[in-house]
Design a protein around this motif. Structure first.
Motif, mmCIF file in Angstrom:
data_model
loop_
_atom_site.group_PDB
_atom_site.id
_atom_site.type_symbol
_atom_site.label_atom_id
_atom_site.label_comp_id
_atom_site.label_asym_id
_atom_site.label_seq_id
_atom_site.Cartn_x
_atom_site.Cartn_y
_atom_site.Cartn_z
ATOM 1 N N ILE A 94 67.749 47.292 32.938
ATOM 2 C CA ILE A 94 67.988 49.119 33.237
ATOM 3 C C ILE A 94 69.297 48.939 33.675
ATOM 4 C CG2 ILE A 94 67.116 49.893 35.164
ATOM 5 C CD1 ILE A 94 66.796 52.402 34.338
ATOM 6 N N ARG A 95 70.202 49.148 33.204
ATOM 7 C CA ARG A 95 71.604 48.920 33.835
ATOM 8 C C ARG A 95 71.752 49.313 35.273
ATOM 9 N NH1 ARG A 95 74.852 49.453 27.863
ATOM 10 N NH2 ARG A 95 74.868 47.065 27.296
ATOM 11 N N SER A 96 73.630 49.391 35.637
ATOM 12 C CA SER A 96 73.749 49.856 36.893
ATOM 13 C C SER A 96 74.211 51.244 36.773
ATOM 14 C CB SER A 96 74.912 49.312 37.640
ATOM 15 O OG SER A 96 75.931 49.158 36.260
ATOM 16 N N PRO A 110 45.589 42.336 26.849
ATOM 17 C CA PRO A 110 45.293 41.018 27.802
ATOM 18 C C PRO A 110 47.093 40.177 27.316
ATOM 19 C CG PRO A 110 43.581 41.674 27.368
ATOM 20 C CD PRO A 110 44.341 42.923 26.294
ATOM 21 N N GLU A 111 47.538 40.669 26.588
ATOM 22 C CA GLU A 111 48.500 39.767 26.409
ATOM 23 C C GLU A 111 49.600 39.586 27.058
ATOM 24 O OE1 GLU A 111 47.099 41.112 23.381
ATOM 25 O OE2 GLU A 111 48.014 41.732 22.878
ATOM 26 N N ASP A 112 49.185 41.039 27.452
ATOM 27 C CA ASP A 112 50.470 41.278 29.412
ATOM 28 C C ASP A 112 50.531 40.489 30.434
ATOM 29 O OD1 ASP A 112 50.485 44.660 28.021
ATOM 30 O OD2 ASP A 112 51.935 43.429 27.363
ATOM 31 N N THR A 113 49.412 40.042 30.932
ATOM 32 C CA THR A 113 49.009 39.345 31.651
ATOM 33 C C THR A 113 49.844 38.286 32.096
ATOM 34 O OG1 THR A 113 46.143 39.682 31.640
ATOM 35 C CG2 THR A 113 46.935 37.606 32.798
ATOM 36 N N ALA A 114 50.641 38.163 33.466
ATOM 37 C CA ALA A 114 51.486 37.372 34.055
ATOM 38 C C ALA A 114 52.202 37.575 35.547
ATOM 39 C CB ALA A 114 52.879 37.896 32.766
ATOM 40 N N VAL A 115 53.294 36.625 35.515
ATOM 41 C CA VAL A 115 53.524 37.005 37.596
ATOM 42 C C VAL A 115 54.763 38.256 36.541
ATOM 43 C CG1 VAL A 115 54.821 36.383 38.718
ATOM 44 C CG2 VAL A 115 52.507 34.964 37.875
ATOM 45 N N TYR A 116 55.088 38.883 37.024
ATOM 46 C CA TYR A 116 56.186 40.116 36.638
ATOM 47 C C TYR A 116 57.430 39.487 37.650
ATOM 48 C CZ TYR A 116 54.101 41.684 32.511
ATOM 49 O OH TYR A 116 53.505 42.119 31.388
ATOM 50 N N TYR A 117 58.397 38.972 37.259
ATOM 51 C CA TYR A 117 59.886 39.432 38.230
ATOM 52 C C TYR A 117 60.757 40.190 37.787
ATOM 53 C CZ TYR A 117 57.991 34.568 38.453
ATOM 54 O OH TYR A 117 57.007 33.482 39.080
ATOM 55 N N CYS A 118 61.526 41.063 39.479
ATOM 56 C CA CYS A 118 61.966 41.995 39.360
ATOM 57 C C CYS A 118 63.177 40.637 39.942
ATOM 58 C CB CYS A 118 62.062 42.509 40.428
ATOM 59 S SG CYS A 118 63.504 43.881 40.930
ATOM 60 N N VAL A 119 64.668 41.113 39.479
ATOM 61 C CA VAL A 119 65.930 41.092 38.800
ATOM 62 C C VAL A 119 66.891 41.599 39.394
ATOM 63 C CG1 VAL A 119 64.625 38.702 37.542
ATOM 64 C CG2 VAL A 119 65.848 40.778 36.572
ATOM 65 N N ALA A 120 68.133 41.050 39.578
ATOM 66 C CA ALA A 120 69.506 42.014 39.606
ATOM 67 C C ALA A 120 70.298 41.260 39.593
ATOM 68 C CB ALA A 120 69.179 42.117 40.658
ATOM 69 N N LYS A 121 71.188 42.069 39.151
ATOM 70 C CA LYS A 121 72.361 40.875 38.619
ATOM 71 C C LYS A 121 73.656 42.172 38.579
ATOM 72 C CE LYS A 121 74.239 40.143 34.841
ATOM 73 N NZ LYS A 121 74.750 40.844 34.616
ATOM 74 N N GLN A 122 74.559 41.861 38.957
ATOM 75 C CA GLN A 122 75.927 41.873 39.012
ATOM 76 C C GLN A 122 76.301 42.868 36.773
ATOM 77 O OE1 GLN A 122 79.039 41.240 41.835
ATOM 78 N NE2 GLN A 122 77.943 43.642 43.099
ATOM 79 N N GLY A 123 77.592 43.791 36.565
ATOM 80 C CA GLY A 123 77.802 43.663 35.466
ATOM 81 C C GLY A 123 77.127 44.773 34.421
ATOM 82 N N THR A 124 77.191 44.859 33.269
ATOM 83 C CA THR A 124 76.085 45.880 32.429
ATOM 84 C C THR A 124 75.486 44.925 31.117
ATOM 85 O OG1 THR A 124 78.347 46.397 31.152
ATOM 86 C CG2 THR A 124 77.694 48.024 33.111
ATOM 87 N N VAL A 125 76.183 43.439 31.159
ATOM 88 C CA VAL A 125 74.983 43.058 30.549
ATOM 89 C C VAL A 125 73.844 42.817 31.168
ATOM 90 C CG1 VAL A 125 74.967 40.868 29.067
ATOM 91 C CG2 VAL A 125 77.318 41.709 29.297
ATOM 92 N N VAL A 126 72.692 43.485 30.015
ATOM 93 C CA VAL A 126 71.572 43.147 30.449
ATOM 94 C C VAL A 126 70.249 42.057 30.365
ATOM 95 C CG1 VAL A 126 71.384 45.778 31.785
ATOM 96 C CG2 VAL A 126 70.798 45.113 29.555
ATOM 97 N N VAL A 127 70.769 42.241 28.873
ATOM 98 C CA VAL A 127 70.040 40.609 27.539
ATOM 99 C C VAL A 127 70.252 39.900 27.801
ATOM 100 C CG1 VAL A 127 69.618 40.735 25.811
ATOM 101 C CG2 VAL A 127 69.626 42.853 26.288
#
Length: 121
Positions: free
Chosen positions: A50-52, A87-104
């Protein structure tokens, strides 16, 4: 920026979980936020972002229609609501952050410690 994610756990197929990620600092609203996941033996995958501004979101095809990313800038928190889990959603989920609007992108500057999500069949 320090990120603290929580909300993972064990859930049955079809169930729901909500992940939360609280960020330190007073400039949370200026950061674009995202959630990656990594399953055993697989590459890390960007599942939602999600963008800033909060007005634009991204979802991986594998989670579209099931996951919703949102943010509360007053609480310095980003959420990932996960419904109809598989079941295929099983994973370790990481929260991330960056400046700027490019998210992909994989180029996020800040990573949380990860929270395990396990979906039983």
């Amino acid at each position: 920026v320090q990120l603290q994610a929580c909300g993972g756990g064990l859930v049955q197929t079809g169930g729901s979980l909500r992940l939360s990620c609280e960020a330190s600092g007073r400039t949370f609203s200026s950061y674009s936020m995202g959630w990656f996941r990594q399953a055993p033996g697989k590459e890390r995958e960007l599942v939602a972002a999600i963008r800033s501004s909060g007005g634009s979101t991204y979802y991986a095809d594998s989670v579209k229609g099931r996951f919703t990313v949102s943010r509360d800038n007053a609480k310095n928190t980003v959420y990932l609501q996960m419904n109809s889990l598989k079941p295929e959603d099983t994973a370790v989920y990481y929260c991330v952050a960056k400046q700027g609007t490019v998210v992909v992108t994989r180029r996020y500057d800040y990573w949380g410690q990860g929270t395990q999500v396990t979906v039983s069949s």
